[in-house]
Write a protein that holds these residues in place. Sequence first.
Motif, PDB file in Angstrom:
ATOM      1  N   UNK A   2       0.793  -1.250   0.000  1.00 43.13           N
ATOM      2  CA  UNK A   2       0.000   0.000   0.000  1.00 43.13           C
ATOM      3  C   UNK A   2       0.818   1.289   0.000  1.00 43.13           C
ATOM      4  N   UNK A   3       2.160   1.181  -0.081  1.00 41.91           N
ATOM      5  CA  UNK A   3       3.008   2.374  -0.036  1.00 41.91           C
ATOM      6  C   UNK A   3       3.881   2.377  -1.283  1.00 41.91           C
ATOM      7  N   UNK A   4       3.605   3.307  -2.185  1.00 46.64           N
ATOM      8  CA  UNK A   4       4.421   3.497  -3.374  1.00 46.64           C
ATOM      9  C   UNK A   4       5.321   4.702  -3.124  1.00 46.64           C
ATOM     10  N   UNK A   5       6.489   4.436  -2.551  1.00 45.90           N
ATOM     11  CA  UNK A   5       7.358   5.520  -2.106  1.00 45.90           C
ATOM     12  C   UNK A   5       7.906   6.339  -3.260  1.00 45.90           C
ATOM     13  N   UNK A   6       8.144   5.714  -4.413  1.00 44.62           N
ATOM     14  CA  UNK A   6       8.765   6.422  -5.528  1.00 44.62           C
ATOM     15  C   UNK A   6       7.741   7.151  -6.395  1.00 44.62           C
ATOM     16  N   UNK A   7       6.586   6.546  -6.613  1.00 46.75           N
ATOM     17  CA  UNK A   7       5.636   7.083  -7.595  1.00 46.75           C
ATOM     18  C   UNK A   7       4.327   7.569  -6.986  1.00 46.75           C
ATOM     19  N   UNK A   8       4.053   7.280  -5.723  1.00 45.97           N
ATOM     20  CA  UNK A   8       2.789   7.686  -5.122  1.00 45.97           C
ATOM     21  C   UNK A   8       2.711   9.180  -4.897  1.00 45.97           C
ATOM     22  N   UNK A   9       1.517   9.730  -5.092  1.00 49.06           N
ATOM     23  CA  UNK A   9       1.338  11.167  -4.891  1.00 49.06           C
ATOM     24  C   UNK A   9       0.102  11.495  -4.046  1.00 49.06           C
ATOM     25  N   UNK A  10      -0.586  10.488  -3.507  1.00 49.71           N
ATOM     26  CA  UNK A  10      -1.744  10.709  -2.643  1.00 49.71           C
ATOM     27  C   UNK A  10      -1.526   9.912  -1.358  1.00 49.71           C
ATOM     28  N   UNK A  11      -1.408  10.617  -0.266  1.00 51.23           N
ATOM     29  CA  UNK A  11      -1.232   9.968   1.036  1.00 51.23           C
ATOM     30  C   UNK A  11      -2.578   9.936   1.754  1.00 51.23           C
ATOM     31  N   UNK A  12      -2.937   8.758   2.263  1.00 53.42           N
ATOM     32  CA  UNK A  12      -4.215   8.561   2.932  1.00 53.42           C
ATOM     33  C   UNK A  12      -3.937   7.952   4.300  1.00 53.42           C
ATOM     34  N   UNK A  13      -4.466   8.575   5.325  1.00 56.67           N
ATOM     35  CA  UNK A  13      -4.334   8.090   6.702  1.00 56.67           C
ATOM     36  C   UNK A  13      -5.702   7.682   7.198  1.00 56.67           C
ATOM     37  N   UNK A  31      -2.791   9.155  -7.800  1.00 54.04           N
ATOM     38  CA  UNK A  31      -3.991   9.918  -8.092  1.00 54.04           C
ATOM     39  C   UNK A  31      -4.690   9.398  -9.344  1.00 54.04           C
ATOM     40  N   UNK A  32      -3.952   8.998 -10.345  1.00 48.80           N
ATOM     41  CA  UNK A  32      -4.570   8.577 -11.594  1.00 48.80           C
ATOM     42  C   UNK A  32      -5.432   7.327 -11.404  1.00 48.80           C
ATOM     43  N   UNK A  33      -4.991   6.433 -10.525  1.00 49.98           N
ATOM     44  CA  UNK A  33      -5.774   5.221 -10.266  1.00 49.98           C
ATOM     45  C   UNK A  33      -6.978   5.543  -9.395  1.00 49.98           C
ATOM     46  N   UNK A  34      -6.799   6.381  -8.400  1.00 49.60           N
ATOM     47  CA  UNK A  34      -7.909   6.739  -7.517  1.00 49.60           C
ATOM     48  C   UNK A  34      -9.006   7.478  -8.280  1.00 49.60           C
ATOM     49  N   UNK A  80     -11.741  -0.122   4.417  1.00 49.07           N
ATOM     50  CA  UNK A  80     -10.905   0.787   3.634  1.00 49.07           C
ATOM     51  C   UNK A  80      -9.758   0.042   2.965  1.00 49.07           C
ATOM     52  N   UNK A  81      -9.202  -0.945   3.662  1.00 50.26           N
ATOM     53  CA  UNK A  81      -8.126  -1.722   3.053  1.00 50.26           C
ATOM     54  C   UNK A  81      -8.638  -2.522   1.857  1.00 50.26           C
ATOM     55  N   UNK A  82      -9.818  -3.123   1.983  1.00 51.59           N
ATOM     56  CA  UNK A  82     -10.396  -3.855   0.853  1.00 51.59           C
ATOM     57  C   UNK A  82     -10.748  -2.921  -0.299  1.00 51.59           C
ATOM     58  N   UNK A  83     -11.211  -1.719   0.030  1.00 46.76           N
ATOM     59  CA  UNK A  83     -11.544  -0.758  -1.020  1.00 46.76           C
ATOM     60  C   UNK A  83     -10.325  -0.404  -1.858  1.00 46.76           C
ATOM     61  N   UNK A  84      -9.213  -0.108  -1.198  1.00 44.44           N
ATOM     62  CA  UNK A  84      -8.001   0.259  -1.941  1.00 44.44           C
ATOM     63  C   UNK A  84      -7.374  -0.955  -2.615  1.00 44.44           C
ATOM     64  N   UNK A  85      -7.520  -2.117  -2.026  1.00 41.40           N
ATOM     65  CA  UNK A  85      -7.012  -3.340  -2.675  1.00 41.40           C
ATOM     66  C   UNK A  85      -7.739  -3.589  -4.002  1.00 41.40           C
ATOM     67  N   UNK A  86      -9.050  -3.371  -4.007  1.00 43.17           N
ATOM     68  CA  UNK A  86      -9.808  -3.558  -5.241  1.00 43.17           C
ATOM     69  C   UNK A  86      -9.394  -2.526  -6.279  1.00 43.17           C
TER      70      UNK A  86
END
Length: 515
Positions: free
Chosen positions: A46-57, A71-74, A200-206
């Motif tokens: 769940x952590x894309x350190x190099x390419x991720x641009x949206x942080x969700x807590x 962001x593009x996937x979300x 929330x974990x299942x939502x992002x996994x899907x």
Amino acid sequence: MVSQVEPSQSLALRGPSSVVSRSSRHRRHGRSHAGGSSFVPQNEFPVFSHTGDVEILVKAGSQTNRYLLHRIILTQCSGFFEASTSQEWSKASNEGGVELARIGEDSGSESARNKEIKKRWRYELDTGASDDDIPMLVQKENTYASLFGSTDARPPPVRNKPPSSNPSFFRSVANLSLSTPQASSAPPLSPQDQDLLNDYDNLFRIFYNYPPALDPIDIATAYIQCKSLLTLADLYDALAVVGPRIDHHLLQFQSRLWKQIAKYPSSYLKLGYLAQSKSIFQEALIHVVGAWPMGERHIRHQLPDTVLDIIEDKAEELDDLVGKIEGRLYRLSLMTSRGERVNPHNSYLDWLVMSLFRQWLADSTSPPPAPPMPRVSQSRNGGGHARNNTIQVTVAATHHNNQTVQQFHPSSTVSSSSSNAPTNTNPHLGRVFRTLGTTPSSYLGHDECKKFLKLTPEIYSRDNLKKFEKRLEEMKSLARDMVRPLMRSGLLGEGTHVSYLVCTKVTERDFPWNE
């Protein structure tokens, strides 16, 4: 024999200190100071350190799940993220802009100077002010350190060499590591908080095409998890992505799923509607229409008007079909050898066969009789008590008249002590027609025919009984052909154990999400 290197040769081969330091640093590359392998930043769910641009807590209780996603996937999976990251609503921060500018000025590189500044978004779960509020992700400004690193534009101080190691420092760290598990004991998560984190974990996994963590064994638990996940997906406008996953998971239960739908059709109708599952929605719709208006109040509060219109249209079509077939059954008649309809004058025995069949049909298809009205006790005293009794009798009679009006006018708003369901329907009507359509017949057997024929002693005989049973079988055969349209089943599972009709036909245009 073990060869040894001469000291003189080792001293002769040793180069300058600068060369030795470079070679030693080259050999130590890939090792950490702790003795293990070097730390490699994670770049996967769940952590894309190099390419991720949206942080969700996502915080629930004492636990916080961190996600660094794209962001593009979300935005492709969720209308919520598509709207909130747009220019109108976005609170994105420019990550690394000042550092890149300083590096470009110092190095003089045109590529570093012209490099596009990357935007970052940050979301936190807001549980609301009260327990009735629905937890929702809220976009926050990136004003403090996060998974992206510090937002401070100043570069860190430069150290020429690492500080010397202190033995007391390592001892204190070792003591701290030993005492930490005993000192820090986080309170356990409540089931509600754990379910929220799982949803929330299942939502992002899907979203990232990973299978959701749903129960594969217990269908009751799987239904609760799927319902909660669909509710969350509906909140973030992601039903089009989450629905097929839910459909695929539940269909793996096969026959157990159809049995659960038969037990709780209205609940699974809503689940099939949210998941846009044709199989689940069709199965539940057939059960709901067959038992209509049972469960009407629950369905009206849970489903939109489009689904209610489909149910009412299908129920009306089923009632029309049942009415036509009932009329044909009551008009069913035997014929004499001369081609005339049987009546008491040309064939009295055959007329008795028709009378017995129609009486059984009327008793089986009629609704159960209304409970008798309680009798008003007559007062022994006269005077004012007689007037009170008269008033009670008048109220009871008026109440009885209202019940009669409501029976013939189901849309009447007059209240009664009976249920809101129309009294002119038989809840076991499907079982009656299945009895008529099965072979061999299980109604009006030999004993019933014999008992009925003995009511007329002058015509009772063994030959007449055989003739009576033969003509009754002809009536049953004609009735079996008439009820054949009601014997069809549109269910994927078994529908013989239910007491209502399951012959409703569902087409592609009956799915509300196709409109």
